[in-house]
Design a protein around this motif. Structure first.
Motif, PDB file in Angstrom:
ATOM      1  N   LYS A  83       0.869  -1.195   0.000  1.00  0.00           N
ATOM      2  CA  LYS A  83       0.000   0.000   0.000  1.00  0.00           C
ATOM      3  C   LYS A  83       0.890   1.224   0.000  1.00  0.00           C
ATOM      4  O   LYS A  83       1.844   1.323   0.785  1.00  0.00           O
ATOM      5  N   GLY A  84       0.593   2.155  -0.884  1.00  0.00           N
ATOM      6  CA  GLY A  84       1.359   3.405  -0.921  1.00  0.00           C
ATOM      7  C   GLY A  84       1.061   4.168  -2.199  1.00  0.00           C
ATOM      8  O   GLY A  84       0.557   3.614  -3.179  1.00  0.00           O
ATOM      9  N   GLY A  85       1.385   5.441  -2.175  1.00  0.00           N
ATOM     10  CA  GLY A  85       0.983   6.354  -3.232  1.00  0.00           C
ATOM     11  C   GLY A  85       1.779   6.246  -4.529  1.00  0.00           C
ATOM     12  O   GLY A  85       2.710   5.457  -4.662  1.00  0.00           O
ATOM     13  N   MET A 104       6.626   3.454   3.878  1.00  0.00           N
ATOM     14  CA  MET A 104       5.234   2.975   3.951  1.00  0.00           C
ATOM     15  C   MET A 104       5.140   1.706   4.800  1.00  0.00           C
ATOM     16  O   MET A 104       4.181   1.523   5.553  1.00  0.00           O
ATOM     17  N   LYS A 107       5.338   2.883   8.366  1.00  0.00           N
ATOM     18  CA  LYS A 107       4.153   3.702   8.697  1.00  0.00           C
ATOM     19  C   LYS A 107       2.906   2.831   8.891  1.00  0.00           C
ATOM     20  O   LYS A 107       2.172   2.991   9.865  1.00  0.00           O
ATOM     21  N   LYS A 119       5.184   1.721  -3.101  1.00  0.00           N
ATOM     22  CA  LYS A 119       5.135   3.098  -3.625  1.00  0.00           C
ATOM     23  C   LYS A 119       5.403   3.041  -5.115  1.00  0.00           C
ATOM     24  O   LYS A 119       6.026   2.090  -5.618  1.00  0.00           O
ATOM     25  N   ALA A 157      -2.392   4.889  -4.292  1.00  0.00           N
ATOM     26  CA  ALA A 157      -3.169   6.033  -3.766  1.00  0.00           C
ATOM     27  C   ALA A 157      -2.458   7.300  -4.246  1.00  0.00           C
ATOM     28  O   ALA A 157      -1.364   7.227  -4.818  1.00  0.00           O
ATOM     29  N   PRO A 158      -3.011   8.475  -3.976  1.00  0.00           N
ATOM     30  CA  PRO A 158      -2.323   9.703  -4.418  1.00  0.00           C
ATOM     31  C   PRO A 158      -1.100  10.032  -3.567  1.00  0.00           C
ATOM     32  O   PRO A 158      -1.031   9.714  -2.391  1.00  0.00           O
ATOM     33  N   ASP A 159      -0.124  10.675  -4.203  1.00  0.00           N
ATOM     34  CA  ASP A 159       1.033  11.258  -3.523  1.00  0.00           C
ATOM     35  C   ASP A 159       1.276  12.590  -4.236  1.00  0.00           C
ATOM     36  O   ASP A 159       0.343  13.166  -4.816  1.00  0.00           O
ATOM     37  N   ARG A 199     -11.055  11.375   3.128  1.00  0.00           N
ATOM     38  CA  ARG A 199      -9.707  11.018   2.652  1.00  0.00           C
ATOM     39  C   ARG A 199      -8.928  12.251   2.192  1.00  0.00           C
ATOM     40  O   ARG A 199      -7.718  12.347   2.415  1.00  0.00           O
ATOM     41  N   ASN A 330       7.204  12.922   3.475  1.00  0.00           N
ATOM     42  CA  ASN A 330       7.994  11.729   3.764  1.00  0.00           C
ATOM     43  C   ASN A 330       9.467  12.095   3.666  1.00  0.00           C
ATOM     44  O   ASN A 330       9.901  12.686   2.663  1.00  0.00           O
ATOM     45  N   GLY A 358      -3.320   9.760   6.145  1.00  0.00           N
ATOM     46  CA  GLY A 358      -3.771   9.495   4.771  1.00  0.00           C
ATOM     47  C   GLY A 358      -3.984   8.010   4.543  1.00  0.00           C
ATOM     48  O   GLY A 358      -5.052   7.579   4.083  1.00  0.00           O
ATOM     49  N   VAL A 359      -2.987   7.223   4.902  1.00  0.00           N
ATOM     50  CA  VAL A 359      -3.121   5.781   4.639  1.00  0.00           C
ATOM     51  C   VAL A 359      -4.142   5.161   5.590  1.00  0.00           C
ATOM     52  O   VAL A 359      -4.773   4.155   5.257  1.00  0.00           O
ATOM     53  N   SER A 362      -7.221   5.710   3.864  1.00  0.00           N
ATOM     54  CA  SER A 362      -7.187   4.823   2.694  1.00  0.00           C
ATOM     55  C   SER A 362      -7.604   3.406   3.097  1.00  0.00           C
ATOM     56  O   SER A 362      -8.310   2.713   2.356  1.00  0.00           O
TER      57      SER A 362
END
Ligand SMILES: NC(=O)C1=CN([C@@H]2O[C@H](COP(=O)(O)OP(=O)(O)OC[C@H]3O[C@@H](n4cnc5c(N)ncnc54)[C@H](O)[C@@H]3O)[C@@H](O)[C@H]2O)C=CC1
Ligand SMILES: O=C(O)CCC(=O)C(=O)O
Length: 429
Positions: A83-85, A104, A107, A119, A157-159, A199, A330, A358-359, A362
């Motif tokens: 999981k990550g942007g 990530m 985190k 990511k 996801a978005p970054d 979100r 980050n 954020g996560v 998510s």
């Protein structure tokens, strides 16, 4: 298998060799504090599980074909799917994406959501592309990495420079390949496509909650506190807005266009409206423009770096006057700067905790998509607040017990959870 006390591997230099080496140094710093039974597994954190480099060709509006380089890295999947942007930026490198994926992993374990770390990114300056070129780039990239992603495999996801629209294109492209609508393949989607309420502001809200908890511990009133924010995008703007709502004064904001300063406090809503209308903060009529380097020495109680990595470094850490640095971005603080800030009594709320809101939402989005049952924004914000405050307090307590920084305490908790999962899964006999 080596079960001696972990040593700093020879490939880790004390010099700053880029984000991946900074991540490695952070892991090495806490290795001796992990339970001995986990030492044989530390190696698993020192390299990604798998990584992919892809060529992303697009047709430009002028008819020419242009190629961009993209990446998707699964750093660790011991605790669940990656999981990550996804980041679109002209400076994206494999090393950076590896580091972002590593952070990530830590985190997701720190806030105890059932994910590993991943990511992605494309080395591109999205400001140079039209909307249809961006859509083409996003769709081609999604198609190229489609073997790595999926709702139970890896959920992007978005970054930086990506948003809900980017996620809609990714979801649509993946769904075309599957022949059915797969909303759970990405999070941070528009609400109309299975996105979650809350979100959009979640990362900034988490930054604010952890800042508020730190302020309580250090007895710094939020009312009237001065705040300097670097980055005025998804994370920086929401953080600034929430600090202002709590009665703090946002005295400086820096974005890619420059730094605006007002000792009496900037009007965050007016600045956002100005930015939306003009695409820049430059010449917004509510403060004076100061040199970008002066930003770091702005008198303030809170500093929120919410843009890129390595922004607080050995060249400017001595300048920082804040009492608390809350890492919205980050990797915004280098290990050298961490040491300087600690020496000067400045508390750093680390990225793997501060920006985990954020996560966390998510995760709520992913759960809601699976069950096709959607929660109210109040419920989402209340759950987010509870998770962030609990994670903060566990980390604070460990840092006090062990006499270590909040970053080290967060890494001890995060690494322990990941390595316990890894050890329990065992090896192929
Ligand atoms: N979007 C999210 O949910 C999360 C984002 N993050 C991290 O937060 C940071 C910011 O991400 P977003 O707000 O999503 O990105 P964004 O693309 O929405 O905003 C980025 C902001 O940084 C500014 N910026 C870019 N280069 C700069 C420079 N050289 N100097 C000063 N400002 C600069 C831009 O002008 C913009 O205001 C990144 O480190 C990202 O990895 C972390 C957790 C979640
Ligand atoms: O919401 C997510 O899944 C990940 C957000 C992200 O990229 C990050 O926390 O750095």
């Amino acid at each position: 298998m080596n079960v001696n006390a972990p040593q700093l591997p020879s490939y880790i230099s004390s010099e700053n060799l880029g984000p991946w080496h900074i991540y490695l140094q952070q892991v090495e710093q806490v290795a001796p504090f992990l339970d001995k039974s986990l030492w044989p597994w530390i190696e698993t954190l020192r390299r990604p599980k798998r990584s992919m480099i892809v060529d992303v060709p697009i047709r430009r509006d002028n008819g020419e074909v242009e190629h961009f380089e993209g990446y998707r890295v699964h750093h660790n999947t011991s605790r669940g799917p990656g999981k990550g942007g996804v980041r679109f930026h002209q400076d994206v490198t494999l090393s950076e994406v590896m580091a972002l994926a590593g952070w990530m992993t830590i985190k997701n374990a720190v806030v105890n959501v059932p994910f590993g770390g991943a990511k992605g990114g494309i080395r591109v300056d999205p400001r140079q592309l039209s909307l249809s070129e961006l859509e083409g780039l996003t769709r081609r990239y999604t198609s190229e990495i489609s073997s790595m992603i999926g709702p139970d495999k890896d959920i992007p996801a978005p970054d930086m420079n990506t948003n809900a629209q980017t996620m809609a294109w990714m979801m649509d492209t993946y769904s075309m390949g599957e022949g059915r609508t797969v909303t759970g393949v990405v999070t941070g989607k528009p609400i109309s496509l299975g996105g979650s309420l809350g979100r959009q502001d979640a990362t900034g809200r988490g930054v604010f909650v952890t800042a508020r908890e730190a302020a309580r511990k250090l007895q710094i009133p939020l009312e009237g506190a001065r705040v300097a924010v670097q980055g005025f995008g998804n994370v920086g703007e929401a953080s600034a807005r929430m600090f202002a709502q709590a009665g703090a004064r946002i005295v400086a904001i820096q974005d890619v266009s420059g730094t605006i300063y007002n000792a009496a406090g900037l009007d965050v809503a007016a600045l956002k409206a100005y930015q939306q209308a003009n695409g820049t903060l430059l010449s917004a009529p509510c403060g004076e423009f100061i040199d970008n380097t002066a930003f770091w020495g702005v008198p303030c109680e809170f500093m929120v770096p919410a843009a890129l990595e390595s922004q607080i470094n050995r060249f400017n850490a001595e300048q920082v006057l804040a009492r608390i640095v809350v890492e919205g971005a980050n990797g915004p603080t280098t290990p050298e700067a961490d040491a300087i800030l600690a020496e000067r009594g400045i508390t750093v709320v680390p990225d793997v905790l501060a920006n985990a809101g954020g996560v966390t939402v998510s995760y709520f989005e992913w759960v809601q998509d699976f069950s096709s049952f959607f929660w109210s924004e109040e419920e989402i914000n209340a759950r987010l607040e509870r998770i962030m405050a609990e994670a903060f307090n566990a980390i604070w307590q460990l840092a006090e017990q062990r006499g270590m920084s909040l970053r080290s305490a967060a890494f001890v908790i995060g690494c322990s959870r990941v390595l316990e999962a890894r050890a329990t899964r065992g090896l192929y006999p």
